[in-house]
Motif scaffolding. Sequence first.
Motif, PDB file in Angstrom:
ATOM      1  N   SER A  42       0.829  -1.205   0.000  1.00  0.00           N
ATOM      2  CA  SER A  42       0.000   0.000   0.000  1.00  0.00           C
ATOM      3  C   SER A  42       0.861   1.252   0.000  1.00  0.00           C
ATOM      4  CB  SER A  42      -0.918   0.005   1.229  1.00  0.00           C
ATOM      5  OG  SER A  42      -0.137   0.070   2.408  1.00  0.00           O
ATOM      6  N   LYS A  44       0.536   5.765   0.732  1.00  0.00           N
ATOM      7  CA  LYS A  44      -0.184   7.002   1.010  1.00  0.00           C
ATOM      8  C   LYS A  44       0.133   7.948  -0.135  1.00  0.00           C
ATOM      9  CE  LYS A  44      -0.219   6.600   5.973  1.00  0.00           C
ATOM     10  NZ  LYS A  44      -0.202   7.298   7.231  1.00  0.00           N
ATOM     11  N   ASN A 100      -3.856   3.535   0.821  1.00  0.00           N
ATOM     12  CA  ASN A 100      -4.290   3.275   2.188  1.00  0.00           C
ATOM     13  C   ASN A 100      -3.871   4.472   3.029  1.00  0.00           C
ATOM     14  OD1 ASN A 100      -4.849   2.408   4.738  1.00  0.00           O
ATOM     15  ND2 ASN A 100      -3.554   0.583   4.654  1.00  0.00           N
ATOM     16  N   GLU A 101      -4.802   5.343   3.305  1.00  0.00           N
ATOM     17  CA  GLU A 101      -4.503   6.555   4.074  1.00  0.00           C
ATOM     18  C   GLU A 101      -4.698   6.352   5.582  1.00  0.00           C
ATOM     19  OE1 GLU A 101      -3.139   8.985   2.531  1.00  0.00           O
ATOM     20  OE2 GLU A 101      -3.816   8.810   0.468  1.00  0.00           O
ATOM     21  N   GLN A 102      -5.292   5.228   5.993  1.00  0.00           N
ATOM     22  CA  GLN A 102      -5.641   5.034   7.399  1.00  0.00           C
ATOM     23  C   GLN A 102      -4.504   4.494   8.260  1.00  0.00           C
ATOM     24  OE1 GLN A 102      -7.958   5.096   5.137  1.00  0.00           O
ATOM     25  NE2 GLN A 102      -9.253   6.517   6.220  1.00  0.00           N
ATOM     26  N   SER A 103      -3.690   3.613   7.738  1.00  0.00           N
ATOM     27  CA  SER A 103      -2.675   2.983   8.579  1.00  0.00           C
ATOM     28  C   SER A 103      -1.288   3.158   7.968  1.00  0.00           C
ATOM     29  CB  SER A 103      -3.000   1.494   8.739  1.00  0.00           C
ATOM     30  OG  SER A 103      -2.937   0.861   7.484  1.00  0.00           O
ATOM     31  N   ALA A 104      -0.326   2.547   8.596  1.00  0.00           N
ATOM     32  CA  ALA A 104       1.053   2.637   8.116  1.00  0.00           C
ATOM     33  C   ALA A 104       1.149   1.960   6.750  1.00  0.00           C
ATOM     34  CB  ALA A 104       1.999   1.973   9.109  1.00  0.00           C
ATOM     35  N   ALA A 105       1.438   2.735   5.741  1.00  0.00           N
ATOM     36  CA  ALA A 105       1.547   2.203   4.387  1.00  0.00           C
ATOM     37  C   ALA A 105       2.995   1.796   4.125  1.00  0.00           C
ATOM     38  CB  ALA A 105       1.099   3.255   3.379  1.00  0.00           C
ATOM     39  N   ASP A 106       3.180   0.960   3.109  1.00  0.00           N
ATOM     40  CA  ASP A 106       4.520   0.519   2.729  1.00  0.00           C
ATOM     41  C   ASP A 106       5.309   1.627   2.033  1.00  0.00           C
ATOM     42  OD1 ASP A 106       4.278  -2.386   3.444  1.00  0.00           O
ATOM     43  OD2 ASP A 106       2.599  -2.205   2.049  1.00  0.00           O
ATOM     44  N   ARG A 146       9.266   3.060   3.612  1.00  0.00           N
ATOM     45  CA  ARG A 146       8.999   3.399   5.021  1.00  0.00           C
ATOM     46  C   ARG A 146      10.151   4.116   5.702  1.00  0.00           C
ATOM     47  NH1 ARG A 146       6.019  -2.070   7.020  1.00  0.00           N
ATOM     48  NH2 ARG A 146       3.949  -1.514   6.282  1.00  0.00           N
TER      49      ARG A 146
END
Length: 191
Positions: A42, A44, A100-106, A146
């Motif tokens: 994923s 952001k 994926n804006e909600q959690s820690a993305a890759d 990351r």
Amino acid sequence: MKTIQRLSFVAILLLLSVGMRAADHLKLVDGDLGLLFQKDKSMKVAFSYNNLKIEKKSFEQYCKGREEGYAEIFEAEKQAAEKAFKAKWDKVMGKGLHINEQSAADYSLRIQIHELDLGSNAAGIWGIRTADGGALMWGTLTLTDRTGRTVLTVTVDGLRGLGNNGVTFYKEGNRLKKVYEKLAIKLSEKD
């Protein structure tokens, strides 16, 4: 009669060459485009407009020539265009990186827009292609992992969105959305 046939042939060649000149406006600067096509990963997405120029003018200069409150109108249109990019990305990327804006993305994708030309209804009316009159975009896309390390850099050089759908001519905000959607589409074609 032969003169008319020759002129018709030349006209057809010119029309075809107009489509061919719409070369790929994305250029890989560094990294591997295959990163965009990783399954189960994923990212952001963040847009940046530092030092944005619109039709060769600073944003402030451009706004002075527009109706009162244009800066707020443009802000709303810009946000709608960003949402259109994300929606189109999710639709065309299939099994590639998903947003994926909600959690820690890759990964994090930063889209720096350097310049925009918001297109023209007049060009759309007189043009022969649906892209005629469409908005144009120049910018830089940077994908970081990351750790913050840049793993992909792509430049955008005069990418044109649609100016009309063959029946209706798009207003400025819709032309802006169309060029953002075109960016997502062009990136999905890069495997």
